[in-house]
Design a protein around this motif. Structure first.
Motif, PDB file in Angstrom:
ATOM      1  N   LYS A  58       0.584  -1.195   0.084  1.00 17.73           N
ATOM      2  CA  LYS A  58      -0.089  -0.033   0.162  1.00 17.73           C
ATOM      3  C   LYS A  58       1.261   1.114  -0.253  1.00 17.73           C
ATOM      4  CE  LYS A  58      -3.862  -0.437   2.542  1.00 17.73           C
ATOM      5  NZ  LYS A  58      -4.658  -0.719   3.883  1.00 17.73           N
ATOM      6  N   LEU A  59       0.931   1.875  -0.918  1.00 18.19           N
ATOM      7  CA  LEU A  59       1.450   3.133  -1.179  1.00 18.19           C
ATOM      8  C   LEU A  59       0.785   4.385  -1.192  1.00 18.19           C
ATOM      9  CD1 LEU A  59       4.321   4.358  -0.947  1.00 18.19           C
ATOM     10  CD2 LEU A  59       4.838   3.660  -3.887  1.00 18.19           C
ATOM     11  N   ASP A  60       1.359   5.407  -0.772  1.00 22.43           N
ATOM     12  CA  ASP A  60       0.713   6.837  -0.590  1.00 22.43           C
ATOM     13  C   ASP A  60       1.338   7.685  -1.412  1.00 22.43           C
ATOM     14  OD1 ASP A  60      -0.041   8.977  -0.387  1.00 22.43           O
ATOM     15  OD2 ASP A  60      -0.438   8.940   1.843  1.00 22.43           O
ATOM     16  N   ALA A  61       1.231   7.753  -2.837  1.00 22.28           N
ATOM     17  CA  ALA A  61       2.131   8.793  -3.911  1.00 22.28           C
ATOM     18  C   ALA A  61       2.279   9.786  -3.339  1.00 22.28           C
ATOM     19  CB  ALA A  61       1.247   8.199  -5.407  1.00 22.28           C
ATOM     20  N   ALA A  62       0.660  10.642  -2.162  1.00 17.75           N
ATOM     21  CA  ALA A  62       0.945  11.821  -1.860  1.00 17.75           C
ATOM     22  C   ALA A  62       2.299  12.081  -1.073  1.00 17.75           C
ATOM     23  CB  ALA A  62       0.323  12.493  -1.482  1.00 17.75           C
ATOM     24  N   THR A  63       2.615  11.018  -0.607  1.00 18.97           N
ATOM     25  CA  THR A  63       3.650  11.538   0.973  1.00 18.97           C
ATOM     26  C   THR A  63       4.354  10.204   0.907  1.00 18.97           C
ATOM     27  OG1 THR A  63       2.564   9.763   1.866  1.00 18.97           O
ATOM     28  CG2 THR A  63       1.918  11.941   2.624  1.00 18.97           C
ATOM     29  N   GLY A  64       4.458   9.344  -0.600  1.00 22.67           N
ATOM     30  CA  GLY A  64       6.029   8.169  -0.642  1.00 22.67           C
ATOM     31  C   GLY A  64       6.075   7.736   0.615  1.00 22.67           C
ATOM     32  N   MET A  65       4.960   7.035   1.834  1.00 23.84           N
ATOM     33  CA  MET A  65       5.129   6.203   2.560  1.00 23.84           C
ATOM     34  C   MET A  65       3.785   4.727   2.131  1.00 23.84           C
ATOM     35  SD  MET A  65       7.087   7.772   4.679  1.00 23.84           S
ATOM     36  CE  MET A  65       7.291   7.483   6.233  1.00 23.84           C
TER      37      MET A  65
ATOM     38  N   GLY B 208      11.376  10.509 -21.906  1.00 25.55           N
ATOM     39  CA  GLY B 208      10.750   9.790 -20.645  1.00 25.55           C
ATOM     40  C   GLY B 208       9.680  10.330 -20.215  1.00 25.55           C
ATOM     41  N   ILE B 209       9.081  10.390 -20.507  1.00 30.59           N
ATOM     42  CA  ILE B 209       7.785  11.383 -18.694  1.00 30.59           C
ATOM     43  C   ILE B 209       7.198   9.882 -18.785  1.00 30.59           C
ATOM     44  CG2 ILE B 209       6.018  12.314 -18.746  1.00 30.59           C
ATOM     45  CD1 ILE B 209       7.770  15.008 -20.339  1.00 30.59           C
ATOM     46  N   PHE B 210       6.949   9.792 -17.556  1.00 30.99           N
ATOM     47  CA  PHE B 210       6.686   8.764 -16.762  1.00 30.99           C
ATOM     48  C   PHE B 210       5.872   9.433 -16.382  1.00 30.99           C
ATOM     49  CE2 PHE B 210       6.721   4.582 -18.823  1.00 30.99           C
ATOM     50  CZ  PHE B 210       6.364   3.649 -17.784  1.00 30.99           C
ATOM     51  N   SER B 211       4.421   9.137 -16.311  1.00 34.85           N
ATOM     52  CA  SER B 211       3.626   9.406 -15.102  1.00 34.85           C
ATOM     53  C   SER B 211       3.316   8.303 -13.512  1.00 34.85           C
ATOM     54  CB  SER B 211       1.488   9.349 -15.324  1.00 34.85           C
ATOM     55  OG  SER B 211       1.801   8.049 -15.512  1.00 34.85           O
ATOM     56  N   LYS B 212       3.221   8.595 -12.777  1.00 39.54           N
ATOM     57  CA  LYS B 212       3.275   8.795 -11.330  1.00 39.54           C
ATOM     58  C   LYS B 212       2.034   6.942 -11.181  1.00 39.54           C
ATOM     59  CE  LYS B 212       2.995  12.808  -8.236  1.00 39.54           C
ATOM     60  NZ  LYS B 212       1.877  13.339  -7.292  1.00 39.54           N
ATOM     61  N   GLU B 213       0.969   7.879 -11.773  1.00 41.78           N
ATOM     62  CA  GLU B 213       0.278   5.587 -11.698  1.00 41.78           C
ATOM     63  C   GLU B 213       1.028   5.209 -12.673  1.00 41.78           C
ATOM     64  OE1 GLU B 213      -0.638   9.338 -12.750  1.00 41.78           O
ATOM     65  OE2 GLU B 213      -1.495   9.656 -11.151  1.00 41.78           O
ATOM     66  N   ASP B 214       1.178   5.401 -13.853  1.00 42.58           N
ATOM     67  CA  ASP B 214       1.794   3.982 -14.514  1.00 42.58           C
ATOM     68  C   ASP B 214       3.647   4.129 -13.287  1.00 42.58           C
ATOM     69  OD1 ASP B 214       1.604   5.793 -18.258  1.00 42.58           O
ATOM     70  OD2 ASP B 214       0.764   4.346 -16.850  1.00 42.58           O
ATOM     71  N   ARG B 226      10.995   7.781  -8.200  1.00 45.13           N
ATOM     72  CA  ARG B 226      11.205   8.929  -7.767  1.00 45.13           C
ATOM     73  C   ARG B 226      11.403  10.672  -8.432  1.00 45.13           C
ATOM     74  NH1 ARG B 226      14.183   6.341  -3.300  1.00 45.13           N
ATOM     75  NH2 ARG B 226      15.712   7.119  -4.595  1.00 45.13           N
ATOM     76  N   SER B 227      11.616   9.879  -9.561  1.00 41.42           N
ATOM     77  CA  SER B 227      11.607  11.171 -10.431  1.00 41.42           C
ATOM     78  C   SER B 227      10.442  11.708 -10.851  1.00 41.42           C
ATOM     79  CB  SER B 227      12.747  10.661 -11.693  1.00 41.42           C
ATOM     80  OG  SER B 227      11.713   9.603 -12.780  1.00 41.42           O
ATOM     81  N   THR B 228       9.195  10.561 -10.747  1.00 41.42           N
ATOM     82  CA  THR B 228       7.750  10.758 -11.318  1.00 41.42           C
ATOM     83  C   THR B 228       7.589  11.537 -10.238  1.00 41.42           C
ATOM     84  OG1 THR B 228       7.266   8.342 -10.525  1.00 41.42           O
ATOM     85  CG2 THR B 228       8.071   8.311 -13.196  1.00 41.42           C
ATOM     86  N   GLY B 229       7.808  11.994  -9.654  1.00 39.83           N
ATOM     87  CA  GLY B 229       7.562  12.345  -8.285  1.00 39.83           C
ATOM     88  C   GLY B 229       6.710  12.250  -7.081  1.00 39.83           C
ATOM     89  N   VAL B 230       6.451  10.640  -7.159  1.00 41.82           N
ATOM     90  CA  VAL B 230       6.611  10.078  -5.718  1.00 41.82           C
ATOM     91  C   VAL B 230       7.343   9.825  -4.459  1.00 41.82           C
ATOM     92  CG1 VAL B 230       5.385   7.942  -4.753  1.00 41.82           C
ATOM     93  CG2 VAL B 230       4.629   8.791  -6.996  1.00 41.82           C
ATOM     94  N   ALA B 231       7.418  10.732  -3.539  1.00 43.77           N
ATOM     95  CA  ALA B 231       8.759  10.259  -2.995  1.00 43.77           C
ATOM     96  C   ALA B 231       9.060   9.194  -1.876  1.00 43.77           C
ATOM     97  CB  ALA B 231       8.851  11.669  -1.711  1.00 43.77           C
ATOM     98  N   TYR B 232       9.137   8.376  -2.466  1.00 47.20           N
ATOM     99  CA  TYR B 232       8.756   6.945  -2.262  1.00 47.20           C
ATOM    100  C   TYR B 232      10.658   6.706  -1.692  1.00 47.20           C
ATOM    101  CZ  TYR B 232       8.806   1.808  -0.707  1.00 47.20           C
ATOM    102  OH  TYR B 232       8.860   0.640   0.033  1.00 47.20           O
ATOM    103  N   ASP B 233      10.856   5.991  -0.627  1.00 45.62           N
ATOM    104  CA  ASP B 233      12.274   5.775  -0.336  1.00 45.62           C
ATOM    105  C   ASP B 233      12.451   4.272   0.724  1.00 45.62           C
ATOM    106  OD1 ASP B 233      14.492   5.164   0.908  1.00 45.62           O
ATOM    107  OD2 ASP B 233      15.127   7.475  -0.008  1.00 45.62           O
ATOM    108  N   LEU B 234      13.148   3.787  -0.320  1.00 46.52           N
ATOM    109  CA  LEU B 234      13.069   2.489   0.723  1.00 46.52           C
ATOM    110  C   LEU B 234      13.424   2.116   1.975  1.00 46.52           C
ATOM    111  CD1 LEU B 234      11.840  -0.924   0.300  1.00 46.52           C
ATOM    112  CD2 LEU B 234      13.585  -0.979  -0.658  1.00 46.52           C
ATOM    113  N   ARG B 235      14.349   3.396   2.217  1.00 47.07           N
ATOM    114  CA  ARG B 235      15.140   2.894   2.827  1.00 47.07           C
ATOM    115  C   ARG B 235      14.436   3.667   4.530  1.00 47.07           C
ATOM    116  NH1 ARG B 235      20.008   6.868   0.973  1.00 47.07           N
ATOM    117  NH2 ARG B 235      17.986   8.074   0.495  1.00 47.07           N
ATOM    118  N   ARG B 236      13.859   4.387   3.970  1.00 47.25           N
ATOM    119  CA  ARG B 236      12.766   5.236   5.424  1.00 47.25           C
ATOM    120  C   ARG B 236      11.827   3.836   5.306  1.00 47.25           C
ATOM    121  NH1 ARG B 236       9.798  10.228   3.954  1.00 47.25           N
ATOM    122  NH2 ARG B 236       9.992   9.874   2.677  1.00 47.25           N
TER     123      ARG B 236
END
Lengths: 163, 275
Positions: A58-65, B208-214, B226-236
């Motif tokens: 479950k990934l929240d795209a807005a927060t990235g968590m 090479g534009i890719f949307s968040k949803e894709d 992260r380059s698509t705008g989703v600030a997901y970092d596995l470390r966190r």
């Protein structure tokens, strides 16, 4: 850390309605298919023999968590055919091809499933527990059917393990 | 008789690979081209499949670690850690705290080498060979560091189930600070050469534009996501203690965002590129 936050809670879903269950889970917010793999329980003598595992997050795209992971286990036998999850997650395309390639579990409702990593002429599904690491494959020549013309193609070298 | 106007809509097939001098690694791309634009591509992989999983089935638990070095050979320490963590989860083994920190430090160094290689190679493909050499020079400082830590530059085999192969060498902290400073300087120079370089921007911005949803639908993670705008970092996400850490990320959704950023450090923030 004793707890691996990436492990995920285990769910068992029935093979016949795998898509309905996955769709349900997607509706509950599990929007990312992280991985799909398979386990062969031949050594444990279990029936059904395989467990196709869908790992969802479950990934929240807005927060990235990410707020939770799930492993959906789907018990199937060797001849079983599962419906494809491609329409839920396009990522499932290649993941299913890899499961087919390595384990021989097939998927339907999708254009003909092809092997992903191995070549089509490969015989067998190597990650099955009854495929020994030392098994040799038949020599295949060019697709045109001509015989390979170098004598070195026809040397059959004995395996290191002697099996 | 009417003259036909406009570009031809005919496409032609071009096979690229599996071995090709202009791309790295072995992958076969069957391209459908319309003049010089790729309109479709069929990607065939498997040339680097070396049956590691199958081999691992007949190895002892720690003997699998050298296989993992060779998975992503640009950041082998991370692979070592990943494998060890998987086994530890299955067996319920807890790693001592010092071991966990050593693993994180080793993984971060390895991650830096990976990014240096990737960004350097990208720059080289676009013609900026100097940047490639600067990045490789920077990477070399880190390889020397890893050599001192694990005994090898690339085939590290550093982790064991339950910990790491050995403790940090006595002078590690000093060596690390020295290396990190040199790496930041090299990255900073490359940043000055590339980031606001008109040619680099023209070649990468808006491509090479890719949307968040894709990206989420395809299960993409890491810098690409992260380059698509989703600030997901596995470390966190994976380490509770780092939940509130802020890693420098990028914004926007094009290839230009995958450019080098200096290693996170308070002092250098003023000198480094924004974003």
């Amino acid at each position: 850390m004793t707890e691996n936050r990436l492990a995920g809670e285990r769910r068992d879903i029935p093979a016949a309605s795998n898509i309905e269950s996955l769709s349900d889970l997607k509706g509950q917010g599990y929007n990312v298919l992280v991985d799909m793999t398979c386990v062969d329980y031949l050594a444990q003598g279990r029936t059904p023999r395989f467990d196709v595992i869908y790992r969802l997050m479950k990934l929240d795209a807005a927060t990235g968590m990410d707020s939770g992971r799930i492993e959906a286990h789907c018990a199937v036998g060797p001849e079983a055919v599962l419906r494809t999850a491609k329409d839920l997650w396009p990522a499932a395309d290649w993941l299913e091809r890899e499961v087919w390639d390595m384990f021989g579990v097939s998927f339907v409702d999708r254009p003909g499933i092809k092997r992903l990593l191995l070549y089509e002429e490969f015989e067998g599904h190597p990650l099955r527990k009854d495929y020994p690491i030392s098994r040799r494959q038949p020599l295949i020549g060019p697709r045109s059917g001509d015989k390979a013309d170098s004598p070195s193609f026809n040397l059959h070298k004995p395996s290191i393990t002697g099996q | 008789m009417t003259a036909t106007k406009g570009p031809s809509r005919k496409t032609y097939m071009l096979n690229m690979g599996p071995a090709h001098p202009s791309m790295h690694g072995v992958v076969r791309l069957i391209l459908e081209l319309q003049a010089e634009t790729i309109v479709d591509v069929d990607c065939e992989i498997g040339y680097l499949h070396r049956a590691f999983e199958k081999h691992a089935e007949s190895e002892t638990w720690n003997n699998v670690v050298p296989w993992t070095d060779r998975l992503n050979y640009v950041s082998p320490l991370i692979n070592n850690v990943g494998y060890a963590m998987a086994v530890e989860t299955l067996a319920g083994i807890e790693v001592p705290e010092r071991g966990q920190y050593i693993r994180v430090i080793a993984s971060e160094i390895s991650r830096a080498t990976d990014h240096l290689t990737c960004v350097g190679a990208t720059a080289m493909e676009l013609g900026a060979f100097t940047v490639f050499l600067y990045m490789i020079k920077a990477r070399e400082y880190l390889y020397q560091l890893i050599d001192g830590l694990t005994g090898a530059r690339v085939t590290t085999s550093f982790t064991r189930v339950g910990g790491v192969k050995g403790d940090l060498p006595a002078d590690f902290a000093e060596k690390f600070r020295g290396a990190a400073k040199l790496v930041r300087e090299a990255v900073s120079e490359s940043d000055r050469l590339l980031t606001r370089n008109r040619i680099f921007m023209d070649r990468t911005e808006g491509t090479g534009i890719f949307s968040k949803e894709d990206a989420l639908a395809y299960g993409i993670t890491g810098p690409f996501l992260r380059s698509t705008g989703v600030a997901y970092d596995l470390r966190r996400a994976s380490v509770r203690r780092l939940r509130s850490a802020r890693f420098r990320g990028s914004r926007g959704n094009d290839r230009r965002q995958l450019r080098p950023l200096p290693l996170p450090h308070g002092r250098d923030r003023a000198k480094s590129a924004p974003g």
